[in-house]
Design a protein around this motif. Sequence first.
Motif, short mmCIF file in Angstrom:
data_model
loop_
_atom_site.label_atom_id
_atom_site.label_comp_id
_atom_site.label_asym_id
_atom_site.label_seq_id
_atom_site.Cartn_x
_atom_site.Cartn_y
_atom_site.Cartn_z
N CYS A 1 -53.94 -14.33 -10.11
CA CYS A 1 -54.24 -14.93 -8.65
C CYS A 1 -55.65 -14.37 -8.58
O CYS A 1 -56.34 -15.55 -8.00
CB CYS A 1 -53.11 -14.25 -7.73
SG CYS A 1 -51.64 -14.93 -8.14
N CYS A 2 -56.02 -13.33 -8.71
CA CYS A 2 -57.47 -12.80 -8.13
C CYS A 2 -58.53 -13.61 -9.29
O CYS A 2 -59.58 -13.98 -8.47
CB CYS A 2 -57.47 -11.51 -8.17
SG CYS A 2 -56.64 -10.50 -6.96
N ALA A 3 -58.06 -13.80 -10.28
CA ALA A 3 -59.16 -14.39 -11.18
C ALA A 3 -59.30 -15.74 -10.85
O ALA A 3 -60.27 -16.40 -10.72
CB ALA A 3 -58.65 -14.19 -12.65
N ALA A 4 -58.14 -16.47 -10.57
CA ALA A 4 -58.08 -17.93 -9.87
C ALA A 4 -58.80 -18.05 -8.86
O ALA A 4 -59.68 -18.94 -8.72
CB ALA A 4 -56.67 -18.45 -9.93
N LEU B 1 -61.01 -7.11 -8.44
CA LEU B 1 -59.67 -7.12 -8.40
C LEU B 1 -58.84 -7.54 -9.55
O LEU B 1 -58.19 -6.94 -10.17
CB LEU B 1 -58.84 -7.63 -7.02
CG LEU B 1 -59.29 -7.00 -5.58
CD1 LEU B 1 -58.74 -7.78 -4.73
CD2 LEU B 1 -58.79 -5.52 -5.85
N ALA B 2 -59.30 -8.78 -10.27
CA ALA B 2 -58.91 -9.37 -11.21
C ALA B 2 -59.14 -8.47 -12.47
O ALA B 2 -58.27 -8.14 -13.35
CB ALA B 2 -59.43 -10.61 -11.40
N HIS C 1 -56.91 -5.04 -12.11
CA HIS C 1 -55.59 -5.21 -12.56
C HIS C 1 -55.48 -5.57 -14.15
O HIS C 1 -54.34 -5.17 -14.94
CB HIS C 1 -54.84 -6.41 -11.72
CG HIS C 1 -54.62 -5.96 -10.35
ND1 HIS C 1 -53.61 -5.18 -10.16
CD2 HIS C 1 -55.17 -6.41 -9.15
CE1 HIS C 1 -53.57 -4.75 -8.71
NE2 HIS C 1 -54.69 -5.64 -8.22
N ALA C 2 -56.49 -6.37 -14.52
CA ALA C 2 -56.27 -6.38 -16.07
C ALA C 2 -56.53 -5.29 -16.71
O ALA C 2 -56.01 -5.12 -18.01
CB ALA C 2 -57.48 -7.50 -16.38
N GLN C 3 -57.42 -4.46 -16.36
CA GLN C 3 -57.62 -3.09 -17.10
C GLN C 3 -56.24 -2.13 -16.90
O GLN C 3 -55.84 -1.58 -18.02
CB GLN C 3 -58.78 -2.39 -16.63
CG GLN C 3 -60.07 -3.02 -16.87
CD GLN C 3 -61.32 -2.43 -16.09
OE1 GLN C 3 -61.01 -1.46 -15.18
NE2 GLN C 3 -62.52 -2.77 -16.28
N GLN C 4 -55.87 -2.17 -15.68
CA GLN C 4 -54.40 -1.49 -15.60
C GLN C 4 -53.39 -2.08 -16.68
O GLN C 4 -52.52 -1.35 -17.24
CB GLN C 4 -53.92 -1.64 -14.12
CG GLN C 4 -54.84 -0.72 -13.15
CD GLN C 4 -55.25 0.51 -13.72
OE1 GLN C 4 -54.16 1.38 -13.98
NE2 GLN C 4 -56.36 0.94 -13.84
#
Length: 267
Positions: free
Chosen positions: A98-101, A68-69, A72-75
């Motif tokens: 949040c997902c990366a954390a 997910l991280a 969203h980073a790619q988006q």
Amino acid sequence: MGKGGCAVSGRARGADVRRGRGRGRGRWLPNQHGAWAMLAVPFLAGALLGGPRWAHVPLLVAWLLGYLAVYHAQQWVRLSRIRRTPKAPRRHVRPAVCCAAGAAALGLPLAVAYPWLLPAAACAVPFVGVNFLYAYANRERALCNGLAAVVPACAMPLVTVRLGSGGPWSAGLGPALACLLYFAGTVLYVKTMIRERGSRTYYRASVAYHCAALLFVTALSPWLAAPFAIFLLRAALLPGRGLRVGVVGAVEVACSVGLLGVVVGVL
């Protein structure tokens, strides 16, 4: 206002709340149902073959949060380039952070307990980098981008088998190859059903690929010939029949579950 008006108003407010919650979930969870099967099936195949352990639970959650991280980073990268206003890319910042954390909070203790997880994770970096390049170019639907995404997901049996059994990397090679051959085929097949429907080039490539995959897995294990023969039939017979996207997705879910059962049962 009477009771009836209050009831109608209450229902309307409830509907608005539900729609708001749905939009909130949509901002965090991508509408890519095939990706969830690709993330789950190889992971579960390796975990079941290697022997389930409690360590698989935080690893699975970290794996999904990491996906997910990255999504969203790619988006954010894609929309920052193609949109003039910052509002569209900005909505992906909070889910990415949040997902990366969350992935780091779960993954770092695992890396301390199992240091070999760090070089395993590093092997996925080049493929993720390819996905970022295609996101920057706004070509996420490109064939090579889909194939690059498949490789690290289907390599997870190498990790989860070792985490369960403590054995060598080669113990997870069979299920990893079986998953790779199937999910790489879905990239071609789904294109013949949706974005490239009617393309004879994609259709021929998909059928040829599935024929080659059938021959390969038969050498790997004769038991795998049965599901891959079914995969070949669906690649050859279903394109051009006007199936709805939901039906195409349901067929792929069934195929993924069938693959998981056979891989766990025979490898």
